[in-house]
Design an enzyme around this catalytic site. Structure first.
Site, PDB file in Angstrom:
ATOM      1  N   ASP A 148       8.620  -3.052 -41.640  1.00 26.61           N
ATOM      2  CA  ASP A 148       8.117  -3.165 -40.268  1.00 26.61           C
ATOM      3  C   ASP A 148       6.703  -3.714 -40.348  1.00 26.61           C
ATOM      4  O   ASP A 148       6.391  -4.440 -41.281  1.00 26.61           O
ATOM      5  CB  ASP A 148       8.188  -1.805 -39.558  1.00 26.61           C
ATOM      6  CG  ASP A 148       8.415  -1.940 -38.057  1.00 26.61           C
ATOM      7  OD1 ASP A 148       7.604  -2.625 -37.407  1.00 26.61           O
ATOM      8  OD2 ASP A 148       9.390  -1.377 -37.531  1.00 26.61           O
ATOM      9  N   HIS A 179       7.039  -7.099 -40.380  1.00 26.77           N
ATOM     10  CA  HIS A 179       7.208  -7.696 -39.058  1.00 26.77           C
ATOM     11  C   HIS A 179       5.927  -8.397 -38.622  1.00 26.77           C
ATOM     12  O   HIS A 179       5.979  -9.473 -38.036  1.00 26.77           O
ATOM     13  CB  HIS A 179       7.601  -6.625 -38.036  1.00 26.77           C
ATOM     14  CG  HIS A 179       9.016  -6.176 -38.166  1.00 26.77           C
ATOM     15  ND1 HIS A 179       9.590  -5.259 -37.322  1.00 26.77           N
ATOM     16  CD2 HIS A 179       9.990  -6.524 -39.041  1.00 26.77           C
ATOM     17  CE1 HIS A 179      10.847  -5.050 -37.673  1.00 26.77           C
ATOM     18  NE2 HIS A 179      11.106  -5.799 -38.726  1.00 26.77           N
TER      19      HIS A 179
END
Length: 560
Positions: free
Chosen positions: A300, A334
């Site tokens: 993430d 991310h």
């Protein structure tokens, strides 16, 4: 550190610039980076408490939770010092730090947190910026002062036993192996869960009907759904995290909340790229800190700044402020450096410099949404390199998770209809960002700026930026934006630059792909004062295209 002195002078300088920022005729101007306050450092007694003396056995089978607790308690009661974890494989349940304790991992030490989830009691904590019941963090401290985790050893959080996995994230062989290992599948057989309890909790959350209770006993049947953050520090002061590796986290990896005086130096965080919610570091409602020389490769966001979510975050009202982040590398996350989306308490006075992002979805990612509220301001970025960015190299987005205004293949190029809403305490604000000396080789979009009709993104300066991407710039619902010495080598040149419903936009000395179909498209009935200067417009087949409701006076083109 000499560069961390006092904030007062910088704030006075910023205040002096307010008249310039408030003038609609002038875009954001570059200013010097602020001088941040000194970060108070930890100090420990010379005493050492060897974990083995408290009954610990490094055989990978003995559960050493009690030994860790005894060694840490003895160290704290003796006035502090170092708890030494020697070389070896140490299986344990949760570890809780106490005042004046340095937990030091020797080179070759591996602290393996148990996959027996019953060892992690359900506790009152937070999740994504709101109060929640979760499983106890493998590593934690609450209301502690003068604490450290150091050394070149490794912490492993057994995260694979906690996290659900999408079938689309794995190849066929990996998926078959995962399914054969146990766990359960959803009805569509495209999602694996480590247990029926995990499936149950995730199903309720996906349906928008999560259990809302602060009673741990109400969640016994879905403990595996309540994945803990791996290193959780709450209301702690004077913290040092240095040299260790932390990996395989159940959820967020390093999470300081309401902490002060934080130093994070040469820490490595590693999680599988498919690991959901496995942010590397989330600094939430913290003040005064340094993150230096770290390496993050996670599933993430990488370097994350947060301050609470929606009404709860606004009620807490504690911004994250006064941080220097430098010399860090982020892989496969991310976002490389990220603010939001939970930033309801505000973020201010951040310096990010000399960092590299390789293979992240987004490079510089500033995201929020209606309902968050909060002010993000005084963000300084200098010296960023990026390669192979899947999405945007630089993203400002106040409409987080909405339809992408950059049309996909076959979609209309018209801007999406975003209706204005009344201003209220949930309206977020982004202003005063200064970004310079950025190089990106490979991205889907160079720069995306997307505000709200009722609240523009304001006062952004990008200078000395070189981006190679499929698409160039989209600037929507923005005000007082300055691009100077910006190169956008885009393959999609229809157009290179697009401005929608924005005002007071300065595009100065812009370089772009020779032979571009269209250099600048301007649309939106609220667009005003667009200036294209010191730019060779003759390299494009068409220099400027105006929308139906845009006057010719709206755009000024001046070439020296």
């Amino acid at each position: 550190m000499k560069q961390l002195l006092t904030l007062s002078g910088a704030l006075l300088a910023l205040a002096a610039l307010q008249p310039a920022w408030s003038q609609a005729s002038r875009p954001a101007q570059p200013v010097a980076m602020p001088i941040l306050p000194a970060v108070r450092q930890v100090q420990f007694k010379a005493d050492t408490f060897d974990l083995r003396k408290y009954g610990a056995v490094a055989d990978g089978q003995t559960l050493n939770t009690q030994a860790f607790q005894k060694a840490i308690a003895a160290c704290a009661q003796g006035g502090g010092g170092t708890v030494l974890v020697p070389t070896g494989l140490w299986l344990t349940g949760p570890i809780v730090l106490q005042n004046n304790v340095n937990l030091h991992l020797a080179t070759g030490a591996l602290v393996q947190f148990t996959a027996d989830h019953s060892q992690y009691p359900l506790v009152k904590t937070t999740w994504e910026g709101e109060d929640a019941i979760r499983s106890q963090a493998p590593l934690s401290a609450t209301d502690a002062r003068n604490i450290a985790i150091t050394g070149k050893g490794t912490f492993d959080g057994a995260g694979d036993t906690w996290r659900p996995v999408k079938k689309s994230k794995l190849n066929e062989g990996e998926w078959k192996k995962l399914v054969a290992s146990g766990g359960v599948l959803n009805d569509k057989k495209d999602y694996w869960y480590p247990s029926a309890g995990s499936l149950k909790g995730n199903t309720l959350a996906a349906a928008g009907t999560p259990r809302k209770s602060m009673n741990p006993g109400d969640f016994d049947d879905m403990r595996d759904f309540l994945r803990p953050n791996m290193l959780s520090l709450t209301r702690c002061h004077q913290i040092l995290l240095e040299d260790f590796t932390i990996q395989n986290s159940p959820a967020w990896t390093i999470h300081p909340l309401l902490c002060e005086d934080i130093t994070v130096r040469r820490v490595t965080a590693r999680n599988p790229w498919y690991g959901q919610n496995t942010d590397a570091i989330d600094l939430e409602s913290c003040r005064n800190g340094l993150v230096d020389g770290c390496t993050f490769d996670v599933g993430d966001d990488g370097l994350c700044i947060k301050s609470g979510r929606d009404a709860e975050g606004r009620k807490r009202g504690v911004p994250t402020e006064n941080f220097l982040i430098q010399n860090c590398k982020v892989y496969h996350a991310h976002g490389g450096f990220v603010i939001g989306s939970e930033m309801s308490g505000g973020v201010r006075n951040m310096i990010v410099r000399n960092c590299s992002f390789q293979g992240t979805d987004v490079g510089l990612r500033f995201k929020t949404a209606r309902g968050r509220g909060g002010m993000v301001e005084n963000i300084f970025v200098d010296g960023i390199t990026m390669t192979d960015i899947a999405g945007q190299a630089i993203l400002f987005d106040m409409y987080y998770m909405a339809k992408d205004p950059v049309p996909q293949a076959g979609e209309s190029s018209a801007p999406p209809v975003i209706a204005a809403q009344p201003l209220n305490e949930g309206t977020p604000q982004f202003q005063h960002f200064y970004i310079k000396n950025v190089v990106c080789k490979g991205a889907e979009t160079g720069v995306l700026v997307r505000g709200l009709p009722e609240m523009s993104i304001k006062d952004i300066s990008l200078e000395n930026v070189f981006i190679e991407a499929n698409k160039g710039l989209l600037c929507q619902e923005a005000e007082n934006i300055r691009f100077k010495n910006v190169t956008l080598l885009s393959t999609d040149t229809q157009p290179v630059l697009e401005v929608q419903n924005s005002k007071n936009i300065s595009l100065d000395n812009i370089h772009y792909t020779n032979g571009a179909t269209l250099l600048l498209r301007v649309s939106g009935d609220r667009t005003q004062d667009i200036r294209l200067t010191n730019t060779n417009t003759k390299l494009a087949k068409k220099s400027v295209e105006l929308g139906d409701k845009v006057s010719k006076k709206t755009v000024q083109v001046a070439v020296n």
